[in-house]
Enzyme design. Sequence first.
Site, PDB file in Angstrom:
ATOM      1  N   HIS A  17      -1.736  65.319  95.797  1.00 19.23           N
ATOM      2  CA  HIS A  17      -1.451  65.763  94.433  1.00 19.23           C
ATOM      3  C   HIS A  17      -2.328  65.024  93.439  1.00 19.23           C
ATOM      4  O   HIS A  17      -2.980  64.024  93.779  1.00 19.23           O
ATOM      5  CB  HIS A  17       0.035  65.585  94.092  1.00 19.23           C
ATOM      6  CG  HIS A  17       0.526  64.175  94.233  1.00 19.23           C
ATOM      7  ND1 HIS A  17       0.936  63.654  95.438  1.00 19.23           N
ATOM      8  CD2 HIS A  17       0.640  63.159  93.335  1.00 19.23           C
ATOM      9  CE1 HIS A  17       1.306  62.396  95.269  1.00 19.23           C
ATOM     10  NE2 HIS A  17       1.117  62.061  94.002  1.00 19.23           N
ATOM     11  N   HIS A  75      -4.689  62.566  95.527  1.00 16.66           N
ATOM     12  CA  HIS A  75      -4.275  61.532  96.480  1.00 16.66           C
ATOM     13  C   HIS A  75      -2.973  61.904  97.176  1.00 16.66           C
ATOM     14  O   HIS A  75      -2.207  62.730  96.681  1.00 16.66           O
ATOM     15  CB  HIS A  75      -4.080  60.190  95.750  1.00 16.66           C
ATOM     16  CG  HIS A  75      -2.962  60.221  94.744  1.00 16.66           C
ATOM     17  ND1 HIS A  75      -3.091  60.792  93.491  1.00 16.66           N
ATOM     18  CD2 HIS A  75      -1.684  59.798  94.817  1.00 16.66           C
ATOM     19  CE1 HIS A  75      -1.953  60.691  92.840  1.00 16.66           C
ATOM     20  NE2 HIS A  75      -1.064  60.103  93.620  1.00 16.66           N
ATOM     21  N   ASP A 116       0.376  59.732  98.342  1.00 23.61           N
ATOM     22  CA  ASP A 116       0.853  58.434  97.861  1.00 23.61           C
ATOM     23  C   ASP A 116       0.810  57.350  98.936  1.00 23.61           C
ATOM     24  O   ASP A 116       1.225  57.558 100.085  1.00 23.61           O
ATOM     25  CB  ASP A 116       2.289  58.551  97.339  1.00 23.61           C
ATOM     26  CG  ASP A 116       2.333  59.254  95.987  1.00 23.61           C
ATOM     27  OD1 ASP A 116       1.327  59.199  95.258  1.00 23.61           O
ATOM     28  OD2 ASP A 116       3.371  59.856  95.673  1.00 23.61           O
ATOM     29  N   ARG A 165       9.973  57.868  89.379  1.00 21.59           N
ATOM     30  CA  ARG A 165       9.730  58.270  90.772  1.00 21.59           C
ATOM     31  C   ARG A 165      10.477  57.380  91.764  1.00 21.59           C
ATOM     32  O   ARG A 165      10.403  56.159  91.677  1.00 21.59           O
ATOM     33  CB  ARG A 165       8.231  58.190  91.088  1.00 21.59           C
ATOM     34  CG  ARG A 165       7.904  58.712  92.479  1.00 21.59           C
ATOM     35  CD  ARG A 165       6.416  58.645  92.774  1.00 21.59           C
ATOM     36  NE  ARG A 165       6.111  57.505  93.609  1.00 21.59           N
ATOM     37  CZ  ARG A 165       4.882  57.022  93.781  1.00 21.59           C
ATOM     38  NH1 ARG A 165       3.845  57.563  93.144  1.00 21.59           N
ATOM     39  NH2 ARG A 165       4.676  56.001  94.570  1.00 21.59           N
TER      40      ARG A 165
HETATM   41  O1  LIG Z   1       2.878  61.784  86.924  1.00 22.46           O
HETATM   42  C1  LIG Z   1       2.839  62.675  87.767  1.00 22.46           C
HETATM   43  O2  LIG Z   1       2.992  63.859  87.504  1.00 22.46           O
HETATM   44  C2  LIG Z   1       2.621  62.300  89.213  1.00 22.46           C
HETATM   45  C3  LIG Z   1       2.042  60.944  89.332  1.00 22.46           C
HETATM   46  C4  LIG Z   1       1.844  60.561  90.762  1.00 22.46           C
HETATM   47  O3  LIG Z   1       0.777  60.627  91.300  1.00 22.46           O
HETATM   48  C5  LIG Z   1       3.004  60.128  91.521  1.00 22.46           C
HETATM   49  O4  LIG Z   1       4.099  59.997  90.974  1.00 22.46           O
HETATM   50  O5  LIG Z   1       2.845  59.900  92.730  1.00 22.46           O
HETATM   51 FE   LIG Z   2       0.951  60.063  93.376  1.00 21.24          FE
END
Ligand SMILES: O=C(O)CCC(=O)C(=O)O
Ligand SMILES: [Fe+2]
Length: 281
Positions: free
Chosen positions: A253, A97, A99, A268
């Site tokens: 990702h 996806h 984000d 994040r």
């Molecule tokens: O947990 C992760 O490595 C990435 C998860 C994810 O898709 C994000 O943080 O946007």
């Molecule tokens: Fe993500």
Amino acid sequence: MSALNTTIIKPAIGAIVHDIDLNHITDEQMSAIKALLLDRQVIFFRGQSLSPTAQADFARNFGELHIHPVFPTTPESREIIVLDSHATDLRDNELWHTDVTFSKTPPLGCVLQAIKIPESGGDTLWASSKAAYDALPEDTKQKIKGLTAVHDIRLSFPEERFGMSDEEKARLDEIYAKNPPVTHPVVRTHPDTKAQGLFVTEGFTDYIKDMPREDSDELLQALFAHSVKDEFTLRWQWQAGDIAIWDNRATQHKALFDYGDAHRIMHRATVLGDEPYYQEA
Ligand SMILES: O=C(O)CCC(=O)C(=O)O
Ligand SMILES: [Fe+2]
């Protein structure tokens, strides 16, 4: 880029930045980080230690921050999402996806910090949308250039995932109502580099508009498979203290959920972006 000591990960995507503490960076280093990000699409820093407020302050160098409609946040900063495998079902992140493309203005990028990492498993993969677009056959480029597609939050956050207490259901219905499906171009022109990128993902792209559903499904499946070929992607094996920054306008990702019951925690920060558009080269 002389302000940074870097290693390239792959021709198409990725770089590691060495010898830098993101708690103390100069304006010159920040400019170099931004330029490197545009060039490499996802960049990594080992051995960092940013508090939630420091991480939010660092991320704000790229723009204003986003508050996510679904994920929980840290007590110190509402702008830092907590992805905790023992607190939240994280299977949605295992779909490829980009984000928050269920919004009209998906994020510009993210700053993700590894807080706790399982002994094995839990890698994250990124794919370059530009490399994927560039490698398409010319007739496919012509075919898809004016198309638009519908992105829907429910693909990655389906009702079944959230438990069915009345309270959860009401919360989710409110989230859906606030985030109705949106339309985006299938090919996105990067606002800074002007590079074209393939802008559909299995995580959020539901169907291509003005096309019979069957044809749309077939085309999307082919584009999804093409987007994540080995030569367009990299795989990052995390250590606690790693930070990844990705350009969310140029990548997709996928976070592997292959670590069983082990505990994995990520923080994040999400930087606000603008409305995707397509402009002929
Ligand atoms: O947990 C992760 O490595 C990435 C998860 C994810 O898709 C994000 O943080 O946007
Ligand atoms: Fe993500």
